[in-house]
Design a protein around this motif. Structure first.
Motif, PDB file in Angstrom:
ATOM      1  N   ALA A   3       0.871  -1.393   0.162  1.00 39.73           N
ATOM      2  CA  ALA A   3       0.251  -0.033  -0.040  1.00 39.73           C
ATOM      3  C   ALA A   3       0.958   1.283   0.084  1.00 39.73           C
ATOM      4  N   LEU A   4       0.614   2.435  -0.913  1.00 44.40           N
ATOM      5  CA  LEU A   4       1.225   3.483  -0.778  1.00 44.40           C
ATOM      6  C   LEU A   4       0.264   4.471  -0.220  1.00 44.40           C
ATOM      7  N   LEU A 172       3.936   1.927   2.815  1.00 42.01           N
ATOM      8  CA  LEU A 172       4.883   2.792   2.710  1.00 42.01           C
ATOM      9  C   LEU A 172       4.216   4.272   2.734  1.00 42.01           C
ATOM     10  N   VAL A 173       4.706   5.222   3.836  1.00 46.48           N
ATOM     11  CA  VAL A 173       3.840   6.576   3.805  1.00 46.48           C
ATOM     12  C   VAL A 173       4.843   7.455   2.983  1.00 46.48           C
ATOM     13  N   ILE A 174       4.067   7.986   2.132  1.00 49.87           N
ATOM     14  CA  ILE A 174       4.797   9.290   1.401  1.00 49.87           C
ATOM     15  C   ILE A 174       4.267  10.691   1.620  1.00 49.87           C
ATOM     16  N   GLY A 175       5.192  11.577   2.080  1.00 54.33           N
ATOM     17  CA  GLY A 175       4.778  13.136   2.642  1.00 54.33           C
ATOM     18  C   GLY A 175       5.817  13.934   2.248  1.00 54.33           C
ATOM     19  N   ASP A 176       5.594  15.246   2.491  1.00 54.03           N
ATOM     20  CA  ASP A 176       6.703  16.249   2.032  1.00 54.03           C
ATOM     21  C   ASP A 176       6.991  16.722   3.479  1.00 54.03           C
ATOM     22  N   THR A 177       6.662  16.536   4.455  1.00 53.33           N
ATOM     23  CA  THR A 177       7.017  17.283   5.876  1.00 53.33           C
ATOM     24  C   THR A 177       7.785  16.260   6.852  1.00 53.33           C
ATOM     25  N   PRO A 178       8.423  16.890   7.845  1.00 51.20           N
ATOM     26  CA  PRO A 178       8.996  15.892   8.788  1.00 51.20           C
ATOM     27  C   PRO A 178       7.615  15.354   9.543  1.00 51.20           C
ATOM     28  N   MET A 211      13.692   6.875   2.620  1.00 50.87           N
ATOM     29  CA  MET A 211      13.914   7.221   1.244  1.00 50.87           C
ATOM     30  C   MET A 211      13.703   8.624   1.095  1.00 50.87           C
ATOM     31  N   VAL A 212      14.183   9.306   0.142  1.00 50.81           N
ATOM     32  CA  VAL A 212      13.764  10.527  -0.457  1.00 50.81           C
ATOM     33  C   VAL A 212      13.859  10.709  -1.815  1.00 50.81           C
ATOM     34  N   LEU A 225      11.218   3.546  -7.157  1.00 53.48           N
ATOM     35  CA  LEU A 225      11.570   3.813  -5.762  1.00 53.48           C
ATOM     36  C   LEU A 225      10.310   3.455  -4.927  1.00 53.48           C
ATOM     37  N   LEU A 226       9.126   3.647  -5.356  1.00 53.11           N
ATOM     38  CA  LEU A 226       8.037   3.526  -4.438  1.00 53.11           C
ATOM     39  C   LEU A 226       7.784   2.174  -4.169  1.00 53.11           C
TER      40      LEU A 226
END
Length: 229
Positions: A3-4, A172-178, A211-212, A225-226
């Motif tokens: 799951a993404l 995998l969690v995908i986000g743009d902030t800490p 990962m970034v 990557l994902l």
């Protein structure tokens, strides 16, 4: 199956401050709350926590902010957020959210090989309004939302539970902030930072992203990557 779990604002979309403007309109009768909102950086925060903090600004200023936040009732928060959703629908009709570069190409490729879910501090209805305006709402089978919980880690846990109910064996969690990264780790999941918002690749790596990626403009690289293929 993997799951993404995607964050929304700054990760999937660019909104130009539409959510903030809508909340400001919802607070028009509460000047101290509106002033507090103008001071805040909302990146990675949940809708309920934002509402709680700004409403606390209307309380007795002699009391510490932490105590004022505890005094804000759930009914107060619900009322402000109901007005916010009405204002958000108007805002998005006039100024639609835009997909981040590469997202329109990426999501169809991922949908065929993974379970796509949302993991966002937005209320479920707010997420629908924003993503519908961006033309992205139909990609999501499930999600964890700010209407499920106030702490972000609990939202991640909810998204992961719903992913498992849909057949996921990993996520995998995908986000743009800490805040996305920390919440994912608190919930026991890995996180991919994407430098499409305020934070750089270096910033996100420093905050512990597993990962970034700089952005989603290279569809093939993003898929690899994902999905780790």
């Amino acid at each position: 199956m993997r799951a993404l779990l995607f964050d929304l604002d700054g990760t999937l979309t660019r909104g130009g401050g539409g959510g903030g403007r809508a909340l400001a309109r919802a607070l028009h009768a509460k000047p101290q709350a509106a002033e507090e909102l103008r001071k805040m950086r909302l990146d990675g925060m949940t809708d309920r926590s934002i509402a709680r903090i700004v409403l606390a600004a209307e309380g007795d200023q002699s009391i510490p902010i932490e105590e004022r936040m505890k005094q804000v009732s759930e009914n107060e928060i619900d009322t402000v957020l109901a007005h916010y959703l009405d204002a958000l629908a108007v805002e998005c009709a006039a100024n639609p959210y835009l997909p981040q570069p590469g997202i329109v190409e990426l999501l169809p490729r991922l949908r065929d090989r993974s379970l796509l879910g949302l993991c966002t501090g937005n209320l479920a209805r707010g997420a629908e309004i924003k993503l519908t305006s961006a033309g992205l709402w139909n990609y999501w089978r499930f999600g964890g939302y700010g209407s499920d919980a106030e702490p972000r880690a609990e939202i991640v846990r909810t998204a992961w539970k719903r992913a498992q109910e849909n057949g996921a064996t990993e996520a995998l969690v995908i986000g743009d902030t800490p805040r996305d990264i920390l919440a994912a780790h608190d919930a026991g999941l890995p996180a991919c930072g994407v430098a499409t918002g305020r934070w750089s690749v270096h910033d996100l790596a420093t905050h512990g992203a597993d990962m970034v990626i700089k952005d989603f403009s290279d569809t093939r690289a993003a898929v690899e990557l994902l999905l780790q293929v």
